[in-house]
Structures are given as C-alpha cells and as structure tokens.
Design an enzyme around this catalytic site. Structure first.
Site, PDB file in Angstrom:
ATOM      1  N   ASP A  29       0.818  -1.213   0.000  1.00 16.34           N
ATOM      2  CA  ASP A  29       0.000   0.000   0.000  1.00 16.34           C
ATOM      3  C   ASP A  29       0.858   1.271   0.000  1.00 16.34           C
ATOM      4  O   ASP A  29       2.086   1.210   0.130  1.00 16.34           O
ATOM      5  CB  ASP A  29      -0.974  -0.009   1.184  1.00 16.34           C
ATOM      6  CG  ASP A  29      -0.333  -0.588   2.442  1.00 16.34           C
ATOM      7  OD1 ASP A  29       0.758  -0.103   2.790  1.00 16.34           O
ATOM      8  OD2 ASP A  29      -0.895  -1.536   3.035  1.00 16.34           O
ATOM      9  N   ASP A  98       1.622   6.516 -13.051  1.00 17.43           N
ATOM     10  CA  ASP A  98       1.463   5.797 -14.306  1.00 17.43           C
ATOM     11  C   ASP A  98       0.246   6.392 -15.017  1.00 17.43           C
ATOM     12  O   ASP A  98      -0.806   6.575 -14.405  1.00 17.43           O
ATOM     13  CB  ASP A  98       1.229   4.307 -14.015  1.00 17.43           C
ATOM     14  CG  ASP A  98       1.861   3.404 -15.062  1.00 17.43           C
ATOM     15  OD1 ASP A  98       1.625   3.644 -16.256  1.00 17.43           O
ATOM     16  OD2 ASP A  98       2.565   2.451 -14.672  1.00 17.43           O
ATOM     17  N   ASP A 201       1.803   4.737 -20.357  1.00 12.87           N
ATOM     18  CA  ASP A 201       1.524   3.352 -20.717  1.00 12.87           C
ATOM     19  C   ASP A 201       1.059   3.206 -22.170  1.00 12.87           C
ATOM     20  O   ASP A 201       0.213   3.976 -22.632  1.00 12.87           O
ATOM     21  CB  ASP A 201       0.407   2.861 -19.777  1.00 12.87           C
ATOM     22  CG  ASP A 201       0.129   1.381 -19.919  1.00 12.87           C
ATOM     23  OD1 ASP A 201       0.988   0.584 -19.530  1.00 12.87           O
ATOM     24  OD2 ASP A 201      -0.973   1.026 -20.416  1.00 12.87           O
ATOM     25  N   GLU A 258       6.275   4.511 -22.683  1.00 13.00           N
ATOM     26  CA  GLU A 258       6.387   3.112 -23.106  1.00 13.00           C
ATOM     27  C   GLU A 258       6.145   3.126 -24.617  1.00 13.00           C
ATOM     28  O   GLU A 258       5.032   2.955 -25.089  1.00 13.00           O
ATOM     29  CB  GLU A 258       5.359   2.231 -22.389  1.00 13.00           C
ATOM     30  CG  GLU A 258       5.586   0.744 -22.689  1.00 13.00           C
ATOM     31  CD  GLU A 258       4.439  -0.162 -22.254  1.00 13.00           C
ATOM     32  OE1 GLU A 258       4.686  -1.345 -22.031  1.00 13.00           O
ATOM     33  OE2 GLU A 258       3.284   0.291 -22.159  1.00 13.00           O
ATOM     34  N   HIS A 321       7.867  -4.532 -14.468  1.00 11.83           N
ATOM     35  CA  HIS A 321       6.768  -5.395 -14.004  1.00 11.83           C
ATOM     36  C   HIS A 321       6.188  -6.268 -15.119  1.00 11.83           C
ATOM     37  O   HIS A 321       5.310  -7.079 -14.857  1.00 11.83           O
ATOM     38  CB  HIS A 321       5.662  -4.517 -13.417  1.00 11.83           C
ATOM     39  CG  HIS A 321       5.009  -3.663 -14.467  1.00 11.83           C
ATOM     40  ND1 HIS A 321       5.677  -2.656 -15.132  1.00 11.83           N
ATOM     41  CD2 HIS A 321       3.772  -3.696 -15.004  1.00 11.83           C
ATOM     42  CE1 HIS A 321       4.877  -2.110 -16.014  1.00 11.83           C
ATOM     43  NE2 HIS A 321       3.707  -2.719 -15.961  1.00 11.83           N
ATOM     44  N   ASP A 322       6.650  -6.056 -16.351  1.00 10.04           N
ATOM     45  CA  ASP A 322       6.143  -6.834 -17.483  1.00 10.04           C
ATOM     46  C   ASP A 322       7.142  -7.875 -17.962  1.00 10.04           C
ATOM     47  O   ASP A 322       6.928  -8.509 -19.001  1.00 10.04           O
ATOM     48  CB  ASP A 322       5.847  -5.914 -18.679  1.00 10.04           C
ATOM     49  CG  ASP A 322       4.636  -5.040 -18.441  1.00 10.04           C
ATOM     50  OD1 ASP A 322       3.752  -5.434 -17.666  1.00 10.04           O
ATOM     51  OD2 ASP A 322       4.579  -3.950 -19.053  1.00 10.04           O
TER      52      ASP A 322
HETATM   53  C1  GLC Z   1       1.609  -1.803 -20.448  1.00 17.05           C
HETATM   54  C2  GLC Z   1       1.801  -2.190 -19.003  1.00 17.05           C
HETATM   55  C3  GLC Z   1       1.277  -3.576 -18.796  1.00 17.05           C
HETATM   56  C4  GLC Z   1      -0.195  -3.579 -19.137  1.00 17.05           C
HETATM   57  C5  GLC Z   1      -0.463  -2.978 -20.514  1.00 17.05           C
HETATM   58  C6  GLC Z   1      -1.899  -2.601 -20.658  1.00 17.05           C
HETATM   59  O1  GLC Z   1       2.347  -2.599 -21.313  1.00 17.05           O
HETATM   60  O2  GLC Z   1       3.141  -2.044 -18.634  1.00 17.05           O
HETATM   61  O3  GLC Z   1       1.485  -4.032 -17.490  1.00 17.05           O
HETATM   62  O4  GLC Z   1      -0.681  -4.879 -19.095  1.00 17.05           O
HETATM   63  O5  GLC Z   1       0.272  -1.818 -20.773  1.00 17.05           O
HETATM   64  O6  GLC Z   1      -2.185  -1.464 -19.887  1.00 17.05           O
HETATM   65 CA    CA Z   2      -2.221  -3.348   2.605  1.00 20.70          CA
END
Ligand code: GLC
Ligand code: CA
Length: 553
Positions: A29, A98, A201, A258, A321-322
């Site tokens: 959190d 983000d 994103d 991105e 994270h991807d």
């Molecule tokens: C970007 C994010 C990914 C997400 C996708 C759709 O690639 O990094 O985690 O699934 O966009 O928002």
């Molecule tokens: Ca928590």
C-alpha cells in the site's frame, strides 16, 4: 543537448501491490511506500515511478482504471498519496504516476454510460461497431492477451467494442476531441497536485489504422498481431504533440514513454529537447525474441544507444513489471551469482541515459524456479501463454516450465525484505506467492554487507552522482569499444574525464588490450586489487564476469 533538471537523476519503479504491506491485508500500500522512503533515499533514488494505484477492478493489476481521480482503497486514500508526495519532496524524491490512457476499465463510468447509450456522448469515447452474429468482425487483430480484439457490448446483442488488451480494458477513442480534452483535464489535475510527472503506458496504441481492416493472418487462431496494424498507423505524433502542449510542457514535467514501433526519423520528435516526452524506455534487449546471448545483448543495447546519440536520453532498464527478472534473463542460470549480477548492473547503469531500477533488482531478486499449478500464479496474460504452449504440442509440465520462464509474475512476487515469514512483506497472506528464494536473497542480509549486490547498486548510484564524474557519466560521449571481441562488453564515456566500463560477459577469463593506461579503478565487482603492473600495461586479464569501471589516463 539542452540540459534538463532530470538528466542526472536515478529512478526506481515501485509495483505497489508487491512492495510493502502495512495493514496485513496481503496487499502492498501507499503507506508502505511512505515507510520505505528513507530506505530509497539512502539508496540514492530521486524519482519513484508508481505502477497504477487508481481505483480499479485489478483485471490487469491496475492498468484497468475505473476512476482516474481516486485511489483504490486497497492501496490507500488520496490523503495517503498527498502525504507520499509531501514526504517525497522532503527527501528530494519526485513521484511519477502511471498514465494509462489507451484504455480504461469496463467499470469506468464512461464505459457504463456508453453501454447505456452507445449512440450518445460516451459511446463516442470508445470504438463501438454494429455487429450481427455470423457477420465478419470489423478486423482480425489479435489482442495482446490472446483472442480477438472485439467483444460484445454488454446489454447489446447487436454491438461490439474494441479492446487491444484485456476485454476489461476497452480502448479509448482518441479521434474524439471531447475524450482528449477530458484526458488532459485529468492529467493537469494530477500535475497540479505536485507530482513530478508520468510514465506513459502503451501510448503507441492510441492511434489505430482506420477504417478497420484485416492484416495477414499470423497464427492458428486466424488472427493478426497488433504490430501489423501499428506499422501502418501513422499520425500518433499529432495526438502526442497536442497532449504534451496541453499538459506536460506547461509544468516541465518528467515523462517517460512506453514507446515501441517508432521509426528512426521520429526519434527527435519523441525524445528530442522539445519532444513529446522527456525520455522513453530502451526495450531493445528485453524485446529480443531470440535467445539472449551476451553477443546479442551487446548488439541490441549498443545499437539502441547509437541510434539516439545526440538526439535524447533513453531510460535504461534490465527489467520491469512486465518482464521476467533481468538477472534470470540475461545471465545463464549456471553462472548466476553476485558477481554476474553486479556485472549486469554495471553495464546497463552507466550507459548514457537515465537508469531505472525495478523494485528488488537492487538485491538481485531472481525468477521463480517452479510452481506446481498455474493457479499459484496470477497474471491475466498467463492463460494465453500456457494454452498457446499446449497448442504447440508441449506437455502440461513443459507448458508450465515455459510459463515460469516468461511470466510477468516473476517480477510481481513480493519484495524480499528479510528472511522472516512472507519475506517481511506482510503479516497477512500475500496476494501472490513469495519467491521461496527469499531465505537467501533478502535486503536484511545485504544491507550491512559491503560486498552485497545491494551495496554495489549503492556504489553505482554514488559514482554517477559523484561531482567529479557526474558530468562525464551523464553527458559524456558514448563509444563502444572492441565490440567485435566476443563476450566482451566495453564502452567509454568521455567528457571532462575519460571513463571506461569493461565487462567480461562469460565464465572464462579473457584478455583485453586497452586504448591507453588505466589511471584509477572507480568500481569493480571482484575483490582483486589491480597491482602496479596493471597500471603500467595496456593489457589486462579479466576474470569470469568481471566488471571494471576505470578512469583512463
Ligand atoms: C503496459 C503495461 C502492462 C499492461 C499494458 C496494458 O504494457 O506495462 O502491465 O498490461 O500496458 O495497460
Ligand atoms: Ca495493505
């Protein structure tokens, strides 16, 4: 290159759900981030990118936003976030949110209203088409998570909507000026709160090639990869320029895109001094489909940096994270140890551009080794990866083994703080399994060990910020050195000083002749100290996975 306030910064990506849980519900959190701010300050971080924490059904872990103006209660409240911004500022740390505006959640009120009245104002916020069962679909594009991009519009048997990601992520129609205006208003609302900027994103996806049409089928599913469409969709720049003018440029905000599929001639537009964004990620190594050998890692990364030379800054990563964990991806399993992890850290970190560290990378977190069942994992992309592997003829065990190598969940297991239960991440039951390796890979065991991966990252950061070397490492010219020498990855950064980064990217020793003598060793991942003869000769012998950062005469 025009100097910008963010050029000499070091950034850190937090995946809040897996960072630190303060209330025992098993979900990280905002208060957890606040509690760890001193840790990050001590490491040397200046910018934190938070993966999404807005209200969301979490179908794609928050990349499906149902309210852009509020925080999901699982992560905290808007007051918590204000406190985070405030506490960050006190420590010289900027918060980057983000920005997910290619799509929203199907639970966003815009989409609910669109379902109520597809021909009304909000219907035009999305791509909604008439459709009767048996009709051909408007186009044969495959969504990123598998299956068609078209889905029945809830409540309407005769209509379908477009989603290039999950069906719970309907695409927003950027052709509609009213939608764009609402998006800009939201962005400025956040910038007014005092955030430092945004990570943006899937931004290339906002431009579709219209009218919808089919592209060559490239799979047994009869569909065609979105990439085929993106190659032909021109004009994203007009949207991005307007976006930047209406929002980021007014605030001198830091933005990292991105971005992919961009063309060479578009680079100055994207990341030049007055580009749409401050910088964009270098995905060149992450996205190589081939087996990633040291040689093609080097090729990919050098090429990416030569391509932007004199134009702008890339943001350098080994993971996010991807992606699976960088050390597991880029180092052969049998060679994976602290030495090779530090080598990888050194080579990417001192490239021109802005270094990003993904949470846990600084302690050398690795991929999961195995799971017994696909249900031990969580990501919405898993099912498609697993089923495609079965379809290609793999057994269940093989499909699971493949999944475990590539799943995004590798990066999403909780941060390994210590060796207590749940790696010290939560007192409750973690939302996703903890990687069992936490017993030997955790922060507590590294923080006071001067030889740890953690302290190596700390040294890298302080080297980049050392006033004697900063201008060279931030702005110095970049030149690959002896790139034809196999499994040697070496380059120079030349500005006020002349610095070389030298890595022996293999398990055997190798000899290297240098262009001049070494003046001083700035950083090394081995305990050996260079003796005088090393300073008198231009030939050095590198031990397995040795990394040397040296100042040259
Ligand atoms: C970007 C994010 C990914 C997400 C996708 C759709 O690639 O990094 O985690 O699934 O966009 O928002
Ligand atoms: Ca928590």
């Amino acid at each position: 290159m025009e100097k910008k306030w963010w050029h000499n910064k070091v950034a850190y990506q937090i995946y809040p759900k897996s960072f630190y849980d303060t209330n025992g519900d098993g979900i990280g959190d905002i208060n957890g981030v606040i509690e760890k701010l001193d840790y990050l300050r001590d490491l040397g971080i200046d910018i934190i990118w938070l993966s999404p924490i807005y209200c969301s059904p979490l179908a794609d872990q928050g990349y499906d936003i149902s309210d852009y103006y509020d925080i999901d209660p699982r992560f905290g409240t808007i007051d918590d976030l204000d406190r985070l911004i405030e506490e960050g500022k006190k420590r010289g740390i900027g918060i980057v949110m983000d920005l997910v505006v290619n799509h929203c959640s199907d639970e966003h009120e815009w989409f609910k209203k669109a379902c109520e009245d597809p021909d009304g104002e909000y219907g035009k916020f999305f791509y909604i088409e008439d459709y009767k069962d048996g009709d051909p679909l408007p186009c044969n594009w495959r969504s990123y998570f598998g299956g068609s991009v078209w889905e029945k519009l809830p409540g309407h048997d005769d209509k379908i909507y477009l989603h290039v990601f999950h069906k719970k992520q309907p695409d927003l129609n950027w052709e509609n000026p009213k939608l764009r205006k609402d998006v800009y208003k939201m962005i400025n609302w956040w910038l007014d709160k005092g955030i430092a900027g945004f990570r943006i994103d899937a931004i290339i996806n906002i431009k579709k090639k219209l009218p919808f049409s089919d592209y060559p089928v490239d799979g047994d599913d009869g569909l065609s990869s979105i990439d085929n469409m993106l190659k032909e969709a021109t004009g994203v720049g007009e949207f991005l320029n307007e976006l930047a003018d209406e929002t980021f440029r007014k605030y001198d905000a830091f933005t990292v895109g991105e971005v992919f599929n961009e063309k060479d001639e578009e680079l100055p537009l994207f990341i030049g001094s007055h580009g749409y964004f401050s910088t964009m990620f270098d995905f060149s190594a992450e996205s190589t489909k081939e087996d990633i050998s040291p040689e093609n890692y080097k090729k990919a990364v050098f090429k990416a940096h030569e391509r932007v030379d004199g134009i702008g800054f890339l943001s350098n990563i080994i993971e996010n994270h991807d992606e699976p964990r960088g050390v597991s991806r880029f180092i052969p399993n049998e060679d994976l140890d602290d030495t090779s992890k530090k080598m990888l850290a050194g080579i990417y970190f001192l490239l021109p551009g802005l270094p990003f560290i993904y949470q846990g990378q600084e302690i050398g977190m690795e991929n999961l080794d195995k799971v017994n069942d696909i249900n031990d994992l969580d990501d919405c992309a898993n099912a498609n990866i697993y089923e495609t592997a079965l379809h290609e003829g793999k057994t269940h065990a093989e499909a699971l083994a493949h999944l475990i190598n590539v799943t995004r969940d590798n990066a999403r297991t909780p941060f390994q703080w210590d060796d207590s239960a749940n790696a010290g991440f939560t007192n409750g039951k973690p939302w996703l399994m903890v990687n069992p390796k936490y017993k030997h890979i955790n922060l507590a065991s590294q923080i006071n060990d001067s030889d740890s991966v953690f302290n190596f990252y700390k040294e890298l950061i302080s080297l980049r910020k050392n006033p004697e070397y900063e201008s060279t490492l931030v702005y110095g010219d970049f030149s690959p050195y002896k790139s034809e020498q196999k499994n040697l990855l070496a380059y120079s950064r030349v500005g006020e000083k002349s610095v070389m980064v030298i890595a022996n990217y293999q398990k055997d020793a190798q000899t290297l002749s240098l262009p001049s003598k070494i003046k001083k060793v700035l950083l090394s991942n081995t305990s050996k100290t260079l003796d005088n003869s090393s300073f008198n000769s231009t030939e050095i012998v590198l031990s397995p996975y040795e990394l040397l950062v040296v100042e040259m005469v």
